[in-house]
Write a protein that holds these residues in place. Structure first.
Motif, PDB file in Angstrom:
ATOM      1  N   ALA A  26      17.600  28.437   3.346  1.00 31.76           N
ATOM      2  CA  ALA A  26      17.909  27.357   2.403  1.00 31.76           C
ATOM      3  C   ALA A  26      18.343  27.898   1.051  1.00 31.76           C
ATOM      4  O   ALA A  26      19.121  27.253   0.334  1.00 31.76           O
ATOM      5  CB  ALA A  26      16.694  26.448   2.247  1.00 31.76           C
ATOM      6  N   ASP A  27      17.872  29.102   0.705  1.00 33.03           N
ATOM      7  CA  ASP A  27      18.256  29.725  -0.563  1.00 33.03           C
ATOM      8  C   ASP A  27      19.505  30.595  -0.431  1.00 33.03           C
ATOM      9  O   ASP A  27      19.869  31.306  -1.372  1.00 33.03           O
ATOM     10  CB  ASP A  27      17.099  30.558  -1.107  1.00 33.03           C
ATOM     11  N   GLY A  28      20.139  30.565   0.724  1.00 32.85           N
ATOM     12  CA  GLY A  28      21.404  31.263   0.884  1.00 32.85           C
ATOM     13  C   GLY A  28      21.316  32.665   1.434  1.00 32.85           C
ATOM     14  O   GLY A  28      22.336  33.355   1.537  1.00 32.85           O
ATOM     15  N   PHE A  29      20.137  33.125   1.805  1.00 37.82           N
ATOM     16  CA  PHE A  29      20.039  34.443   2.434  1.00 37.82           C
ATOM     17  C   PHE A  29      20.608  34.382   3.848  1.00 37.82           C
ATOM     18  O   PHE A  29      20.402  33.405   4.574  1.00 37.82           O
ATOM     19  CB  PHE A  29      18.586  34.921   2.483  1.00 37.82           C
ATOM     20  N   GLU A  30      21.279  35.454   4.230  1.00 38.31           N
ATOM     21  CA  GLU A  30      21.841  35.550   5.571  1.00 38.31           C
ATOM     22  C   GLU A  30      21.093  36.551   6.440  1.00 38.31           C
ATOM     23  O   GLU A  30      21.385  36.673   7.640  1.00 38.31           O
ATOM     24  CB  GLU A  30      23.316  35.957   5.486  1.00 38.31           C
ATOM     25  N   ALA A  31      20.129  37.267   5.847  1.00 40.60           N
ATOM     26  CA  ALA A  31      19.387  38.276   6.592  1.00 40.60           C
ATOM     27  C   ALA A  31      17.963  38.348   6.070  1.00 40.60           C
ATOM     28  O   ALA A  31      17.688  37.983   4.917  1.00 40.60           O
ATOM     29  CB  ALA A  31      20.061  39.643   6.457  1.00 40.60           C
ATOM     30  N   VAL A  32      17.071  38.840   6.924  1.00 43.68           N
ATOM     31  CA  VAL A  32      15.674  39.006   6.558  1.00 43.68           C
ATOM     32  C   VAL A  32      15.162  40.352   7.060  1.00 43.68           C
ATOM     33  O   VAL A  32      15.706  40.953   7.987  1.00 43.68           O
ATOM     34  CB  VAL A  32      14.776  37.877   7.129  1.00 43.68           C
ATOM     35  N   GLU A  33      14.101  40.795   6.402  1.00 46.11           N
ATOM     36  CA  GLU A  33      13.315  41.934   6.829  1.00 46.11           C
ATOM     37  C   GLU A  33      11.856  41.575   6.585  1.00 46.11           C
ATOM     38  O   GLU A  33      11.554  40.595   5.915  1.00 46.11           O
ATOM     39  CB  GLU A  33      13.687  43.188   6.026  1.00 46.11           C
ATOM     40  N   TYR A  34      10.954  42.336   7.156  1.00 43.92           N
ATOM     41  CA  TYR A  34       9.523  42.171   6.897  1.00 43.92           C
ATOM     42  C   TYR A  34       8.809  43.378   7.468  1.00 43.92           C
ATOM     43  O   TYR A  34       9.421  44.231   8.123  1.00 43.92           O
ATOM     44  CB  TYR A  34       8.969  40.855   7.474  1.00 43.92           C
ATOM     45  N   LEU A  35       7.511  43.462   7.204  1.00 39.06           N
ATOM     46  CA  LEU A  35       6.763  44.637   7.645  1.00 39.06           C
ATOM     47  C   LEU A  35       6.646  44.706   9.160  1.00 39.06           C
ATOM     48  O   LEU A  35       7.126  45.643   9.786  1.00 39.06           O
ATOM     49  CB  LEU A  35       5.383  44.664   6.993  1.00 39.06           C
ATOM     50  N   PHE A  36       5.994  43.714   9.764  1.00 39.71           N
ATOM     51  CA  PHE A  36       5.626  43.831  11.175  1.00 39.71           C
ATOM     52  C   PHE A  36       5.852  42.527  11.928  1.00 39.71           C
ATOM     53  O   PHE A  36       5.359  41.474  11.504  1.00 39.71           O
ATOM     54  CB  PHE A  36       4.149  44.228  11.307  1.00 39.71           C
ATOM     55  N   PRO A  37       6.540  42.583  13.064  1.00 41.76           N
ATOM     56  CA  PRO A  37       6.729  41.373  13.878  1.00 41.76           C
ATOM     57  C   PRO A  37       5.623  41.153  14.902  1.00 41.76           C
ATOM     58  O   PRO A  37       5.565  40.088  15.519  1.00 41.76           O
ATOM     59  CB  PRO A  37       8.050  41.673  14.599  1.00 41.76           C
ATOM     60  N   TYR A  38       4.748  42.113  15.102  1.00 38.58           N
ATOM     61  CA  TYR A  38       3.897  42.171  16.294  1.00 38.58           C
ATOM     62  C   TYR A  38       2.867  41.055  16.434  1.00 38.58           C
ATOM     63  O   TYR A  38       2.467  40.750  17.565  1.00 38.58           O
ATOM     64  CB  TYR A  38       3.241  43.551  16.376  1.00 38.58           C
ATOM     65  N   PRO A  39       2.435  40.404  15.359  1.00 40.83           N
ATOM     66  CA  PRO A  39       1.520  39.273  15.564  1.00 40.83           C
ATOM     67  C   PRO A  39       2.194  38.055  16.206  1.00 40.83           C
ATOM     68  O   PRO A  39       1.495  37.104  16.578  1.00 40.83           O
ATOM     69  CB  PRO A  39       1.052  38.934  14.140  1.00 40.83           C
ATOM     70  N   TYR A  40       3.519  38.073  16.345  1.00 46.64           N
ATOM     71  CA  TYR A  40       4.256  36.918  16.820  1.00 46.64           C
ATOM     72  C   TYR A  40       5.040  37.270  18.083  1.00 46.64           C
ATOM     73  O   TYR A  40       5.472  38.405  18.270  1.00 46.64           O
ATOM     74  CB  TYR A  40       5.211  36.413  15.732  1.00 46.64           C
TER      75      TYR A  40
END
Length: 263
Positions: A26-40
Protein backbone atom coordinates in the motif's frame (compact mmCIF):
# COMPACT_ATOMS: atom_id res chain seq x y z
CA UNK A 1 17.30 4.85 -9.49
CA UNK A 2 17.82 2.70 -6.37
CA UNK A 3 15.07 0.20 -5.65
CA UNK A 4 13.90 -0.17 -2.06
CA UNK A 5 12.69 -3.30 -0.27
CA UNK A 6 10.75 -3.04 2.99
CA UNK A 7 12.24 -5.08 5.82
CA UNK A 8 9.18 -6.64 7.44
CA UNK A 9 11.04 -7.71 10.57
CA UNK A 10 11.61 -4.07 11.52
CA UNK A 11 9.01 -2.10 9.56
CA UNK A 12 5.23 -2.26 9.89
CA UNK A 13 5.43 -3.87 13.32
CA UNK A 14 2.17 -2.08 14.14
CA UNK A 15 0.63 -4.94 12.10
CA UNK A 16 0.74 -8.70 12.59
CA UNK A 17 3.52 -10.15 10.47
CA UNK A 18 1.36 -11.61 7.70
CA UNK A 19 -0.47 -8.30 7.38
CA UNK A 20 2.76 -6.39 6.80
CA UNK A 21 2.89 -7.48 3.16
CA UNK A 22 -0.32 -5.58 2.39
CA UNK A 23 0.89 -2.54 4.33
CA UNK A 24 4.19 -2.43 2.42
CA UNK A 25 2.46 -2.76 -0.92
CA UNK A 26 0.00 0.00 0.00
CA UNK A 27 2.98 2.31 0.57
CA UNK A 28 4.37 1.56 -2.88
CA UNK A 29 7.03 -1.02 -2.07
CA UNK A 30 7.54 -3.64 -4.75
CA UNK A 31 9.80 -5.94 -2.74
CA UNK A 32 10.27 -7.19 0.80
CA UNK A 33 12.91 -8.82 2.95
CA UNK A 34 12.87 -10.08 6.53
CA UNK A 35 14.93 -12.17 8.92
CA UNK A 36 13.29 -15.59 8.92
CA UNK A 37 10.38 -17.20 7.05
CA UNK A 38 10.43 -20.47 9.00
CA UNK A 39 7.62 -19.84 11.50
CA UNK A 40 5.23 -19.64 8.52
CA UNK A 41 4.19 -22.04 5.83
CA UNK A 42 5.96 -21.21 2.58
CA UNK A 43 2.77 -21.45 0.56
CA UNK A 44 1.09 -18.86 2.80
CA UNK A 45 4.03 -16.48 2.38
CA UNK A 46 3.93 -17.04 -1.38
CA UNK A 47 0.23 -16.18 -1.39
CA UNK A 48 0.89 -12.92 0.47
CA UNK A 49 3.55 -11.97 -2.05
CA UNK A 50 1.34 -12.78 -5.01
CA UNK A 51 -1.76 -11.13 -3.58
CA UNK A 52 0.10 -7.84 -3.20
CA UNK A 53 2.39 -7.90 -6.22
CA UNK A 54 5.56 -8.19 -4.14
CA UNK A 55 8.92 -9.82 -4.71
CA UNK A 56 10.84 -11.59 -1.96
CA UNK A 57 14.46 -10.46 -2.33
CA UNK A 58 16.20 -11.69 0.83
CA UNK A 59 15.88 -13.71 4.03
CA UNK A 60 18.31 -15.43 6.39
CA UNK A 61 19.23 -19.08 6.70
CA UNK A 62 18.38 -20.66 10.07
CA UNK A 63 20.70 -19.00 12.64
CA UNK A 64 20.88 -21.60 15.37
CA UNK A 65 19.14 -20.93 18.68
CA UNK A 66 18.13 -17.31 17.98
CA UNK A 67 15.90 -16.97 21.02
CA UNK A 68 18.79 -18.11 23.22
CA UNK A 69 21.12 -15.50 21.74
CA UNK A 70 22.83 -17.32 18.89
CA UNK A 71 23.43 -15.21 15.81
CA UNK A 72 24.35 -17.77 13.20
CA UNK A 73 26.48 -20.89 13.29
CA UNK A 74 28.47 -20.95 10.04
CA UNK A 75 31.77 -20.14 11.80
CA UNK A 76 31.20 -22.45 14.77
CA UNK A 77 33.18 -25.72 14.68
CA UNK A 78 31.10 -28.79 15.37
CA UNK A 79 27.88 -27.33 13.95
CA UNK A 80 28.48 -28.32 10.33
CA UNK A 81 25.59 -30.78 10.15
CA UNK A 82 23.21 -28.13 11.46
CA UNK A 83 24.52 -25.61 8.94
CA UNK A 84 23.91 -28.02 6.08
CA UNK A 85 20.43 -28.90 7.27
CA UNK A 86 19.63 -25.19 7.60
CA UNK A 87 20.87 -24.41 4.11
CA UNK A 88 18.68 -27.16 2.75
CA UNK A 89 15.65 -25.72 4.52
CA UNK A 90 16.47 -22.19 3.36
CA UNK A 91 16.74 -23.32 -0.25
CA UNK A 92 13.35 -25.01 -0.03
CA UNK A 93 11.80 -21.73 1.09
CA UNK A 94 13.77 -19.79 -1.54
CA UNK A 95 12.37 -22.02 -4.27
CA UNK A 96 8.79 -21.57 -3.08
CA UNK A 97 9.14 -17.80 -2.61
CA UNK A 98 11.21 -17.14 -5.72
CA UNK A 99 13.88 -15.55 -3.53
CA UNK A 100 17.30 -15.22 -5.19
CA UNK A 101 19.36 -14.45 -2.05
CA UNK A 102 19.93 -16.11 1.33
CA UNK A 103 22.04 -14.50 4.05
CA UNK A 104 24.11 -16.96 6.09
CA UNK A 105 25.09 -15.60 9.50
CA UNK A 106 28.55 -16.43 10.85
CA UNK A 107 27.88 -16.50 14.59
CA UNK A 108 29.33 -15.16 17.81
CA UNK A 109 32.84 -16.13 18.85
CA UNK A 110 35.03 -15.35 21.83
CA UNK A 111 38.07 -13.04 21.92
CA UNK A 112 40.99 -14.04 19.74
CA UNK A 113 39.28 -15.66 16.76
CA UNK A 114 40.93 -18.98 16.03
CA UNK A 115 41.99 -20.29 12.67
CA UNK A 116 39.53 -23.12 13.28
CA UNK A 117 36.60 -20.68 13.23
CA UNK A 118 37.76 -19.22 9.94
CA UNK A 119 38.41 -22.60 8.36
CA UNK A 120 34.97 -23.75 9.44
CA UNK A 121 33.38 -20.61 8.02
CA UNK A 122 35.09 -20.95 4.64
CA UNK A 123 34.22 -24.63 4.35
CA UNK A 124 30.58 -24.07 5.25
CA UNK A 125 30.25 -21.18 2.83
CA UNK A 126 31.81 -23.17 0.01
CA UNK A 127 29.37 -26.02 0.65
CA UNK A 128 26.40 -23.64 0.88
CA UNK A 129 27.38 -21.77 -2.29
CA UNK A 130 27.71 -24.99 -4.25
CA UNK A 131 24.25 -26.19 -3.20
CA UNK A 132 22.70 -22.77 -3.77
CA UNK A 133 24.23 -22.42 -7.23
CA UNK A 134 22.26 -25.43 -8.42
CA UNK A 135 19.10 -23.60 -7.32
CA UNK A 136 20.09 -20.26 -8.86
CA UNK A 137 20.45 -18.63 -5.44
CA UNK A 138 23.19 -16.32 -4.14
CA UNK A 139 24.63 -16.84 -0.65
CA UNK A 140 25.35 -13.58 1.17
CA UNK A 141 27.59 -12.74 4.11
CA UNK A 142 27.28 -9.51 6.08
CA UNK A 143 29.77 -7.63 8.27
CA UNK A 144 27.90 -6.56 11.43
CA UNK A 145 29.04 -3.94 13.92
CA UNK A 146 30.24 -5.05 17.34
CA UNK A 147 28.18 -2.47 19.21
CA UNK A 148 24.86 -3.98 18.20
CA UNK A 149 26.15 -7.55 18.08
CA UNK A 150 29.24 -7.99 20.29
CA UNK A 151 31.41 -10.93 19.33
CA UNK A 152 30.06 -11.34 15.80
CA UNK A 153 32.68 -13.09 13.69
CA UNK A 154 32.59 -10.74 10.67
CA UNK A 155 32.87 -6.97 11.15
CA UNK A 156 34.64 -5.25 8.26
CA UNK A 157 34.00 -4.99 4.53
CA UNK A 158 37.56 -5.96 3.64
CA UNK A 159 37.23 -9.16 5.68
CA UNK A 160 34.04 -10.11 3.87
CA UNK A 161 35.52 -9.48 0.43
CA UNK A 162 38.59 -11.52 1.33
CA UNK A 163 36.33 -14.43 2.32
CA UNK A 164 34.42 -14.17 -0.95
CA UNK A 165 37.63 -14.16 -2.96
CA UNK A 166 39.09 -17.10 -1.06
CA UNK A 167 35.99 -19.27 -1.44
CA UNK A 168 35.88 -18.34 -5.10
CA UNK A 169 32.22 -19.16 -5.72
CA UNK A 170 30.57 -16.71 -8.13
CA UNK A 171 27.30 -16.85 -6.17
CA UNK A 172 28.89 -15.98 -2.80
CA UNK A 173 28.52 -12.23 -2.29
CA UNK A 174 28.65 -9.48 0.32
CA UNK A 175 25.61 -7.89 1.91
CA UNK A 176 26.70 -4.28 2.45
CA UNK A 177 24.66 -2.66 5.21
CA UNK A 178 25.57 1.02 5.24
CA UNK A 179 24.43 1.32 8.87
CA UNK A 180 26.88 -1.31 10.09
CA UNK A 181 29.63 -0.06 7.79
CA UNK A 182 29.32 3.53 9.01
CA UNK A 183 29.58 2.43 12.66
CA UNK A 184 32.60 0.19 12.11
CA UNK A 185 34.64 2.04 9.52
CA UNK A 186 32.80 4.97 7.90
CA UNK A 187 34.03 6.33 4.57
CA UNK A 188 30.89 5.08 2.84
CA UNK A 189 31.35 6.90 -0.46
CA UNK A 190 34.81 5.40 -0.95
CA UNK A 191 33.54 1.98 0.10
CA UNK A 192 30.72 2.09 -2.43
CA UNK A 193 33.00 3.30 -5.21
CA UNK A 194 35.56 0.63 -4.38
CA UNK A 195 33.29 -2.37 -3.86
CA UNK A 196 30.18 -2.04 -6.03
CA UNK A 197 32.10 -2.24 -9.33
CA UNK A 198 33.68 -5.56 -8.28
CA UNK A 199 30.37 -7.39 -8.64
CA UNK A 200 30.88 -8.96 -5.22
CA UNK A 201 28.14 -6.91 -3.52
CA UNK A 202 24.80 -8.69 -3.86
CA UNK A 203 22.56 -6.54 -1.67
CA UNK A 204 22.55 -3.20 0.14
CA UNK A 205 20.78 -2.15 3.33
CA UNK A 206 20.25 1.24 4.94
CA UNK A 207 19.29 2.78 8.29
CA UNK A 208 19.99 5.99 10.12
CA UNK A 209 23.11 6.19 12.29
CA UNK A 210 23.42 5.99 15.26
CA UNK A 211 19.86 5.06 16.31
CA UNK A 212 18.78 2.81 13.42
CA UNK A 213 15.69 4.85 12.64
CA UNK A 214 14.74 6.31 9.25
CA UNK A 215 17.84 6.75 7.05
CA UNK A 216 17.45 10.51 6.79
CA UNK A 217 17.93 10.88 10.56
CA UNK A 218 21.46 11.13 11.90
CA UNK A 219 24.88 11.00 10.30
CA UNK A 220 24.20 9.79 6.78
CA UNK A 221 23.61 12.01 3.77
CA UNK A 222 21.31 9.59 2.04
CA UNK A 223 20.63 11.73 -1.01
CA UNK A 224 24.36 11.79 -1.69
CA UNK A 225 24.76 8.06 -1.03
CA UNK A 226 21.80 7.11 -3.21
CA UNK A 227 23.27 9.30 -5.94
CA UNK A 228 26.60 7.46 -5.68
CA UNK A 229 24.80 4.11 -5.85
CA UNK A 230 22.85 5.29 -8.88
CA UNK A 231 25.98 6.62 -10.61
CA UNK A 232 27.68 3.26 -10.13
CA UNK A 233 24.82 1.47 -11.85
CA UNK A 234 23.95 -0.87 -8.99
CA UNK A 235 21.01 -2.93 -10.18
CA UNK A 236 20.14 -4.68 -6.94
CA UNK A 237 17.88 -3.80 -4.04
CA UNK A 238 18.35 -1.59 -0.99
CA UNK A 239 16.75 -3.15 2.04
CA UNK A 240 15.18 -0.65 4.46
CA UNK A 241 16.34 -2.39 7.63
CA UNK A 242 15.46 0.26 10.17
CA UNK A 243 13.19 0.78 13.19
CA UNK A 244 10.62 3.51 12.47
CA UNK A 245 10.54 6.25 15.06
CA UNK A 246 6.73 6.24 15.04
CA UNK A 247 4.39 4.70 12.45
CA UNK A 248 6.12 3.14 9.47
CA UNK A 249 4.03 4.87 6.82
CA UNK A 250 4.36 8.22 8.56
CA UNK A 251 8.14 7.93 8.42
CA UNK A 252 8.49 7.36 4.68
CA UNK A 253 9.01 11.01 3.82
CA UNK A 254 12.68 10.29 3.10
CA UNK A 255 11.71 8.02 0.22
CA UNK A 256 9.18 10.45 -1.19
CA UNK A 257 11.70 13.29 -0.98
CA UNK A 258 14.39 11.28 -2.72
CA UNK A 259 12.16 10.03 -5.51
CA UNK A 260 10.54 13.41 -5.97
CA UNK A 261 7.04 11.97 -6.10
CA UNK A 262 4.16 11.06 -3.85
CA UNK A 263 4.61 7.29 -3.92
Amino acid sequence: MPRFAANLSMMYTEHDFLDRFAAAAADGFEAVEYLFPYPYDATELRRRLDDHGLRQVLFNAPPGAWESGERGIAALPGREAEVRSGIGRALEYAAELGCPRVHVMAGLVGPGDSAEHRDTYLANLAWAAERAAAAGVDILIEPINGRDMPGYFLNRQSEAHTVVREVGAPNLKVQLDLYHCQIVEGDLTTTLRRDLPTGRVGHLQIAGVPDRHEPDRGELDIRHLFGVIDDLGFGGWIGCEYIPRAGTSEGLGWRHDYRGDNA
